[in-house]
Design a protein around this motif. Structure first.
Motif, PDB file in Angstrom:
ATOM      1  N   GLU A 196       3.218  15.639  -3.655  1.00  0.00           N
ATOM      2  CA  GLU A 196       4.548  15.233  -3.189  1.00  0.00           C
ATOM      3  C   GLU A 196       4.755  15.636  -1.734  1.00  0.00           C
ATOM      4  OE1 GLU A 196       8.557  15.164  -2.071  1.00  0.00           O
ATOM      5  OE2 GLU A 196       7.488  17.073  -2.346  1.00  0.00           O
ATOM      6  N   LEU A 197       4.336  16.843  -1.372  1.00  0.00           N
ATOM      7  CA  LEU A 197       4.448  17.291   0.014  1.00  0.00           C
ATOM      8  C   LEU A 197       3.621  16.414   0.933  1.00  0.00           C
ATOM      9  CD1 LEU A 197       5.173  19.303   2.271  1.00  0.00           C
ATOM     10  CD2 LEU A 197       3.270  20.730   1.485  1.00  0.00           C
ATOM     11  N   ASN A 198       2.391  16.116   0.538  1.00  0.00           N
ATOM     12  CA  ASN A 198       1.530  15.293   1.380  1.00  0.00           C
ATOM     13  C   ASN A 198       2.042  13.865   1.510  1.00  0.00           C
ATOM     14  OD1 ASN A 198      -0.352  17.275   2.096  1.00  0.00           O
ATOM     15  ND2 ASN A 198      -1.473  17.029   0.181  1.00  0.00           N
ATOM     16  N   GLU A 199       2.770  13.392   0.500  1.00  0.00           N
ATOM     17  CA  GLU A 199       3.392  12.073   0.624  1.00  0.00           C
ATOM     18  C   GLU A 199       4.441  12.088   1.728  1.00  0.00           C
ATOM     19  OE1 GLU A 199       4.076   8.059  -0.123  1.00  0.00           O
ATOM     20  OE2 GLU A 199       2.464   9.357  -0.868  1.00  0.00           O
ATOM     21  N   ARG A 200       5.233  13.158   1.802  1.00  0.00           N
ATOM     22  CA  ARG A 200       6.222  13.277   2.885  1.00  0.00           C
ATOM     23  C   ARG A 200       5.542  13.396   4.247  1.00  0.00           C
ATOM     24  NH1 ARG A 200       9.040  18.183   1.999  1.00  0.00           N
ATOM     25  NH2 ARG A 200       8.052  18.584  -0.007  1.00  0.00           N
ATOM     26  N   VAL A 201       4.441  14.133   4.286  1.00  0.00           N
ATOM     27  CA  VAL A 201       3.693  14.259   5.546  1.00  0.00           C
ATOM     28  C   VAL A 201       3.203  12.892   6.013  1.00  0.00           C
ATOM     29  CG1 VAL A 201       1.562  15.156   6.564  1.00  0.00           C
ATOM     30  CG2 VAL A 201       2.995  16.659   5.167  1.00  0.00           C
ATOM     31  N   ARG A 202       2.644  12.131   5.105  1.00  0.00           N
ATOM     32  CA  ARG A 202       2.114  10.816   5.467  1.00  0.00           C
ATOM     33  C   ARG A 202       3.224   9.862   5.896  1.00  0.00           C
ATOM     34  NH1 ARG A 202       0.572   8.586   1.064  1.00  0.00           N
ATOM     35  NH2 ARG A 202      -0.693   6.976   2.029  1.00  0.00           N
ATOM     36  N   ARG A 203       4.362   9.915   5.216  1.00  0.00           N
ATOM     37  CA  ARG A 203       5.472   9.029   5.568  1.00  0.00           C
ATOM     38  C   ARG A 203       6.093   9.404   6.909  1.00  0.00           C
ATOM     39  NH1 ARG A 203       8.376   6.423   0.436  1.00  0.00           N
ATOM     40  NH2 ARG A 203       6.532   6.222  -0.882  1.00  0.00           N
ATOM     41  N   ALA A 204       5.873  10.653   7.346  1.00  0.00           N
ATOM     42  CA  ALA A 204       6.373  11.085   8.654  1.00  0.00           C
ATOM     43  C   ALA A 204       5.366  10.836   9.768  1.00  0.00           C
ATOM     44  CB  ALA A 204       6.724  12.567   8.609  1.00  0.00           C
ATOM     45  N   GLY A 205       4.253  10.192   9.435  1.00  0.00           N
ATOM     46  CA  GLY A 205       3.265   9.839  10.456  1.00  0.00           C
ATOM     47  C   GLY A 205       2.073  10.766  10.550  1.00  0.00           C
ATOM     48  N   GLY A 206       1.977  11.752   9.646  1.00  0.00           N
ATOM     49  CA  GLY A 206       0.850  12.666   9.663  1.00  0.00           C
ATOM     50  C   GLY A 206      -0.327  12.140   8.861  1.00  0.00           C
ATOM     51  N   THR A 207      -1.506  12.674   9.138  1.00  0.00           N
ATOM     52  CA  THR A 207      -2.722  12.264   8.447  1.00  0.00           C
ATOM     53  C   THR A 207      -3.239  13.404   7.584  1.00  0.00           C
ATOM     54  OG1 THR A 207      -3.330  10.810  10.292  1.00  0.00           O
ATOM     55  CG2 THR A 207      -5.072  11.378   8.732  1.00  0.00           C
ATOM     56  N   VAL A 208      -3.549  13.087   6.336  1.00  0.00           N
ATOM     57  CA  VAL A 208      -4.147  14.043   5.404  1.00  0.00           C
ATOM     58  C   VAL A 208      -5.635  13.732   5.335  1.00  0.00           C
ATOM     59  CG1 VAL A 208      -4.129  14.942   3.046  1.00  0.00           C
ATOM     60  CG2 VAL A 208      -1.998  14.137   4.101  1.00  0.00           C
ATOM     61  N   VAL A 209      -6.471  14.702   5.688  1.00  0.00           N
ATOM     62  CA  VAL A 209      -7.905  14.450   5.829  1.00  0.00           C
ATOM     63  C   VAL A 209      -8.703  15.201   4.764  1.00  0.00           C
ATOM     64  CG1 VAL A 209      -9.910  14.813   7.316  1.00  0.00           C
ATOM     65  CG2 VAL A 209      -7.787  13.946   8.281  1.00  0.00           C
ATOM     66  N   LEU A 210      -9.594  14.476   4.089  1.00  0.00           N
ATOM     67  CA  LEU A 210     -10.492  15.064   3.107  1.00  0.00           C
ATOM     68  C   LEU A 210     -11.840  15.358   3.744  1.00  0.00           C
ATOM     69  CD1 LEU A 210     -11.223  15.717   0.084  1.00  0.00           C
ATOM     70  CD2 LEU A 210     -12.057  13.346  -0.060  1.00  0.00           C
ATOM     71  N   LEU A 211     -12.356  16.564   3.508  1.00  0.00           N
ATOM     72  CA  LEU A 211     -13.712  16.951   3.903  1.00  0.00           C
ATOM     73  C   LEU A 211     -14.487  17.174   2.606  1.00  0.00           C
ATOM     74  CD1 LEU A 211     -12.689  19.530   6.670  1.00  0.00           C
ATOM     75  CD2 LEU A 211     -13.299  17.124   6.974  1.00  0.00           C
ATOM     76  N   PRO A 212     -15.085  16.116   2.047  1.00  0.00           N
ATOM     77  CA  PRO A 212     -15.613  16.174   0.680  1.00  0.00           C
ATOM     78  C   PRO A 212     -16.789  17.130   0.490  1.00  0.00           C
ATOM     79  CG  PRO A 212     -16.271  14.132   1.741  1.00  0.00           C
ATOM     80  CD  PRO A 212     -15.281  14.788   2.652  1.00  0.00           C
ATOM     81  N   ASP A 213     -17.503  17.455   1.563  1.00  0.00           N
ATOM     82  CA  ASP A 213     -18.620  18.383   1.403  1.00  0.00           C
ATOM     83  C   ASP A 213     -18.156  19.827   1.250  1.00  0.00           C
ATOM     84  OD1 ASP A 213     -17.807  18.019   4.120  1.00  0.00           O
ATOM     85  OD2 ASP A 213     -19.540  19.170   4.779  1.00  0.00           O
ATOM     86  N   LEU A 214     -16.873  20.095   1.498  1.00  0.00           N
ATOM     87  CA  LEU A 214     -16.304  21.413   1.216  1.00  0.00           C
ATOM     88  C   LEU A 214     -15.876  21.429  -0.248  1.00  0.00           C
ATOM     89  CD1 LEU A 214     -14.109  22.181   4.369  1.00  0.00           C
ATOM     90  CD2 LEU A 214     -16.352  23.124   3.787  1.00  0.00           C
ATOM     91  N   GLU A 215     -16.763  21.869  -1.124  1.00  0.00           N
ATOM     92  CA  GLU A 215     -16.502  21.865  -2.557  1.00  0.00           C
ATOM     93  C   GLU A 215     -15.821  23.171  -2.960  1.00  0.00           C
ATOM     94  OE1 GLU A 215     -20.089  21.072  -4.666  1.00  0.00           O
ATOM     95  OE2 GLU A 215     -20.246  19.009  -3.924  1.00  0.00           O
ATOM     96  N   VAL A 216     -14.575  23.059  -3.361  1.00  0.00           N
ATOM     97  CA  VAL A 216     -13.792  24.224  -3.767  1.00  0.00           C
ATOM     98  C   VAL A 216     -13.916  24.375  -5.279  1.00  0.00           C
ATOM     99  CG1 VAL A 216     -11.529  25.318  -3.762  1.00  0.00           C
ATOM    100  CG2 VAL A 216     -12.193  23.810  -1.870  1.00  0.00           C
TER     101      VAL A 216
END
Length: 349
Positions: A196-216
């Motif tokens: 939900e937070l990241n949806e607000r970030v994206r709607r405000a013009g921000g980019t959410v970036v995945l680094l898939p090789d960082l396996e948590v």
């Protein structure tokens, strides 16, 4: 009416920015040491760590660890919920970057520096890929189920292989000014608060970036009841997010609610038919539905990999629990009123 935050107007982040690590923790006294063992070697001397503890045992364990780690502090989280813990921990820190890690997560080497570099490169949020891991017991079956195609459901933060923009990431590393601009975590969202937070970030013009090789690494639930509660909460949180942010729901996320609706409808048809003496044919939809779903679970367990094939019945049980609980939580929530912005405990049970 205000236009809302414009994250595109924020200044670039200094690549040498210090980090505040925030850890929401409840019932985690036995998990904190291993969690911090993966975090501390990555930190710089000017970084800091705050554990928001919801219970005395967890708080005592954190304070014991702080005796030999001066960067570690503890704050109380009397609400007991994850978003409240995160907001309290964030408010108690001041570094330009906020790195969330949960007590049941184990960060890979390089996580801190790689995610900060992504933020300095223009991302508003960065994070890695969740990989469930457990050695034995039902938790191992849950891990195999979560990592398989019927468990991750196509979510990029669990199955993505390409680096770049996504809807959300597991846990997340944030620019502090981004969190401030969008208002932090919404405490109504006991679960799904990150998406939900990241949806607000994206709607405000921000980019959410995945680094898939960082396996948590993620330590999953080890019992059916706990898994059901967890995924019922996930379904509830996704329904709340979809209602608050129309257009955020993905078609793949309707699979579990449709499954629950179809099986419930078939069961109702069979019961009504039996009561009215309408004949055996009324049970056909239920038999076909359960049989078809059982076959799908078998295929899903087989495709989840070698670990799943060693315990196919347990993996199938884990998958069914995840699907049905998620779908039930979603359906239960879609018609309920959304609680107030903060302080409303309607969705904290």
């Amino acid at each position: 009416m205000s236009a809302g935050p414009d994250l595109a107007a924020l200044r670039p982040l200094d690549p040498g920015a210090a980090v505040s690590v925030v850890i929401p923790a409840r019932g985690a006294a036995e998990l904190l040491a291993d969690c911090l063992a993966a975090v501390l070697p990555q930190l710089r001397t000017d970084d800091e760590i705050v554990v928001a503890a919801a219970d005395p045992a967890t708080a005592d364990a954190a304070r014991a660890l702080a005796v030999t780690e001066p960067r570690l502090r503890v704050v109380a989280n009397p609400d007991g919920t994850t978003p409240a813990a995160l907001n309290r921990a964030i408010a108690a820190t001041d570094r330009p970057v906020v790195l969330r890690v949960d007590a049941q997560a184990r960060l890979p080497d390089g996580y801190r520096d790689r995610t900060v570099a992504a933020l300095a490169g223009g991302a508003a949020v960065a994070g890695g890929r969740q990989v469930a891991r457990a050695a034995d017991g039902f938790a191992a079956a849950v891990a195999a189920a979560m990592n398989g195609p019927l468990g991750h459901g196509g979510a990029a933060y669990r199955s993505g292989s390409a680096a770049g923009p996504v809807d959300t990431v597991y846990l997340g590393v944030f620019r502090r000014d981004v969190l401030a601009a969008v208002g932090g975590y919404d405490e109504r969202f006991r679960t799904n608060q990150d998406a939900e937070l990241n949806e607000r970030v994206r709607r405000a013009g921000g980019t959410v970036v995945l680094l898939p090789d960082l396996e948590v690494a993620y330590l999953p639930r080890g019992d059916v009841a706990g898994l059901a509660r967890q995924f019922r909460g996930y379904g509830r949180g996704r329904a709340m997010t979809a209602r608050r942010h129309p257009g955020s729901l993905r078609i793949r996320q309707l699979a579990a609610p449709v499954l629950v609706t179809a099986l419930a409808g078939a069961a109702a048809t069979a019961v009504v038919g039996a009561v009215l003496g309408a004949g055996r044919w009324t049970a056909v939809p239920l038999i076909a539905g359960v049989g078809g779903y059982g076959a799908l679970l078998g295929v899903g367990a087989f495709r989840a990999g070698p670990a799943a094939r060693r315990r196919p019945l347990s993996v199938a049980l884990a998958l069914a629990t995840m699907h049905l609980a998620w779908g039930a939580g979603f359906l239960r929530t879609v018609l309920r009123p959304l609680p107030g912005r903060t302080g409303d405990r309607a969705d904290r049970g």
